[in-house]
Design a protein around this motif. Sequence first.
Motif, PDB file in Angstrom:
ATOM      1  N   MET A   1       0.814  -1.117  -0.014  1.00  0.00           N
ATOM      2  CA  MET A   1      -0.084  -0.087  -0.006  1.00  0.00           C
ATOM      3  C   MET A   1       1.077   1.099   0.135  1.00  0.00           C
ATOM      4  N   ILE A   2       0.562   2.087  -0.901  1.00  0.00           N
ATOM      5  CA  ILE A   2       1.353   3.380  -1.103  1.00  0.00           C
ATOM      6  C   ILE A   2       0.528   4.480  -0.836  1.00  0.00           C
ATOM      7  N   THR A   3       0.617   5.618  -0.234  1.00  0.00           N
ATOM      8  CA  THR A   3      -0.106   6.815   0.096  1.00  0.00           C
ATOM      9  C   THR A   3       0.669   7.796  -0.399  1.00  0.00           C
ATOM     10  N   LEU A   4      -0.025   8.676  -1.202  1.00  0.00           N
ATOM     11  CA  LEU A   4       0.695   9.688  -2.022  1.00  0.00           C
ATOM     12  C   LEU A   4      -0.099  10.945  -1.920  1.00  0.00           C
ATOM     13  N   ASP A   5       0.529  12.086  -1.687  1.00  0.00           N
ATOM     14  CA  ASP A   5      -0.304  13.442  -1.874  1.00  0.00           C
ATOM     15  C   ASP A   5      -0.086  13.832  -3.317  1.00  0.00           C
ATOM     16  N   VAL A   6      -1.014  14.623  -3.965  1.00  0.00           N
ATOM     17  CA  VAL A   6      -0.547  15.177  -5.214  1.00  0.00           C
ATOM     18  C   VAL A   6       0.206  16.195  -5.426  1.00  0.00           C
ATOM     19  N   VAL A   7       0.415  16.956  -4.356  1.00  0.00           N
ATOM     20  CA  VAL A   7       1.388  18.125  -4.396  1.00  0.00           C
ATOM     21  C   VAL A   7       2.599  17.577  -3.495  1.00  0.00           C
ATOM     22  N   MET A   8       3.681  17.239  -4.258  1.00  0.00           N
ATOM     23  CA  MET A   8       4.789  16.968  -3.768  1.00  0.00           C
ATOM     24  C   MET A   8       5.910  17.461  -4.459  1.00  0.00           C
ATOM     25  N   PRO A   9       7.171  17.924  -3.947  1.00  0.00           N
ATOM     26  CA  PRO A   9       8.010  18.522  -4.563  1.00  0.00           C
ATOM     27  C   PRO A   9       8.865  17.395  -5.817  1.00  0.00           C
ATOM     28  N   ARG A  10       9.374  17.995  -6.623  1.00  0.00           N
ATOM     29  CA  ARG A  10      10.032  17.228  -7.581  1.00  0.00           C
ATOM     30  C   ARG A  10       9.274  16.530  -8.503  1.00  0.00           C
ATOM     31  N   LEU A  11       8.563  15.444  -7.988  1.00  0.00           N
ATOM     32  CA  LEU A  11       7.498  14.505  -8.769  1.00  0.00           C
ATOM     33  C   LEU A  11       6.504  14.522  -8.103  1.00  0.00           C
ATOM     34  N   ASP A  12       5.323  14.957  -8.515  1.00  0.00           N
ATOM     35  CA  ASP A  12       3.995  14.932  -8.115  1.00  0.00           C
ATOM     36  C   ASP A  12       3.376  13.646  -7.747  1.00  0.00           C
ATOM     37  N   GLY A  13       2.232  13.578  -7.142  1.00  0.00           N
ATOM     38  CA  GLY A  13       1.482  12.230  -6.900  1.00  0.00           C
ATOM     39  C   GLY A  13       1.161  11.765  -8.240  1.00  0.00           C
ATOM     40  N   PHE A  14       0.814  12.389  -9.131  1.00  0.00           N
ATOM     41  CA  PHE A  14       0.302  11.913 -10.442  1.00  0.00           C
ATOM     42  C   PHE A  14       1.360  11.335 -11.148  1.00  0.00           C
ATOM     43  N   ALA A  15       2.493  11.803 -11.314  1.00  0.00           N
ATOM     44  CA  ALA A  15       3.706  11.440 -12.091  1.00  0.00           C
ATOM     45  C   ALA A  15       4.215  10.044 -11.285  1.00  0.00           C
ATOM     46  N   THR A  16       4.067  10.099  -9.899  1.00  0.00           N
ATOM     47  CA  THR A  16       4.567   8.939  -9.345  1.00  0.00           C
ATOM     48  C   THR A  16       3.827   7.728  -9.598  1.00  0.00           C
ATOM     49  N   LEU A  17       2.430   8.076  -9.513  1.00  0.00           N
ATOM     50  CA  LEU A  17       1.381   7.058  -9.932  1.00  0.00           C
ATOM     51  C   LEU A  17       1.521   6.587 -11.200  1.00  0.00           C
ATOM     52  N   GLU A  18       1.844   7.299 -11.987  1.00  0.00           N
ATOM     53  CA  GLU A  18       2.136   6.993 -13.509  1.00  0.00           C
ATOM     54  C   GLU A  18       3.474   5.923 -13.548  1.00  0.00           C
ATOM     55  N   ARG A  19       4.366   6.332 -12.799  1.00  0.00           N
ATOM     56  CA  ARG A  19       5.511   5.627 -12.826  1.00  0.00           C
ATOM     57  C   ARG A  19       5.282   4.147 -12.365  1.00  0.00           C
ATOM     58  N   LEU A  20       4.576   4.299 -11.021  1.00  0.00           N
ATOM     59  CA  LEU A  20       4.123   3.067 -10.206  1.00  0.00           C
ATOM     60  C   LEU A  20       3.470   1.978 -11.301  1.00  0.00           C
ATOM     61  N   ARG A  21       2.292   2.471 -12.005  1.00  0.00           N
ATOM     62  CA  ARG A  21       1.654   1.566 -12.886  1.00  0.00           C
ATOM     63  C   ARG A  21       2.369   1.240 -14.008  1.00  0.00           C
ATOM     64  N   ALA A  22       3.446   1.980 -14.462  1.00  0.00           N
ATOM     65  CA  ALA A  22       4.394   1.588 -15.586  1.00  0.00           C
ATOM     66  C   ALA A  22       5.242   0.356 -15.201  1.00  0.00           C
ATOM     67  N   ASP A  23       5.459   0.238 -14.015  1.00  0.00           N
ATOM     68  CA  ASP A  23       6.759  -0.637 -13.591  1.00  0.00           C
ATOM     69  C   ASP A  23       6.115  -2.047 -13.346  1.00  0.00           C
TER      70      ASP A  23
ATOM     71  N   PRO B   1      -1.392  -1.518  -4.303  1.00  0.00           N
ATOM     72  CA  PRO B   1      -2.591  -0.235  -4.292  1.00  0.00           C
ATOM     73  C   PRO B   1      -2.082   0.932  -4.041  1.00  0.00           C
ATOM     74  N   VAL B   2      -2.592   1.876  -4.569  1.00  0.00           N
ATOM     75  CA  VAL B   2      -2.136   3.386  -4.147  1.00  0.00           C
ATOM     76  C   VAL B   2      -3.413   4.394  -3.716  1.00  0.00           C
ATOM     77  N   VAL B   3      -3.300   5.083  -2.755  1.00  0.00           N
ATOM     78  CA  VAL B   3      -4.120   5.983  -2.429  1.00  0.00           C
ATOM     79  C   VAL B   3      -3.713   7.425  -2.522  1.00  0.00           C
ATOM     80  N   LEU B   4      -4.476   8.281  -2.977  1.00  0.00           N
ATOM     81  CA  LEU B   4      -4.076   9.674  -3.256  1.00  0.00           C
ATOM     82  C   LEU B   4      -4.672  10.446  -2.280  1.00  0.00           C
ATOM     83  N   VAL B   5      -3.748  11.172  -1.255  1.00  0.00           N
ATOM     84  CA  VAL B   5      -4.405  11.832  -0.229  1.00  0.00           C
ATOM     85  C   VAL B   5      -4.052  13.233  -0.522  1.00  0.00           C
ATOM     86  N   THR B   6      -5.161  14.092  -0.852  1.00  0.00           N
ATOM     87  CA  THR B   6      -4.787  15.641  -1.215  1.00  0.00           C
ATOM     88  C   THR B   6      -5.769  16.644  -1.107  1.00  0.00           C
ATOM     89  N   ALA B   7      -5.474  17.890  -1.427  1.00  0.00           N
ATOM     90  CA  ALA B   7      -6.405  18.916  -1.159  1.00  0.00           C
ATOM     91  C   ALA B   7      -7.061  19.139  -2.358  1.00  0.00           C
TER      92      ALA B   7
END
Length: 76
Positions: free
Chosen positions: A1-23, A30-36
């Motif tokens: 399980m990975i929790t990510l915020d969408v707003v993160m420095p350098r690599l945002d949560g969407f880009a991180t999720l995209e990389r995780l799904r491509a690997d 499972p990935v949970v996005l936690v964000t404002a």
Amino acid sequence: MITLDVVMPRLDGFATLERLRADPDTVDIPVVLVTARAQVADRERGDALGVDAYLTKPFEPAHLVEVVGALARTGP
């Protein structure tokens, strides 16, 4: 399980999720996005990238525990 915020420095949560799904090694984690970021477009982007759950801030910690528990029970 990975929790990510969408707003993160350098690599945002969407880009991180995209990389995780491509690997192949992380595609089933499972990935949970936690964000404002609660706009419909943000949720749609998360869905398109394969997020398992999208929680918007503020949220009750108990709700995060429920979501994580449900995803852990269903597995990849």
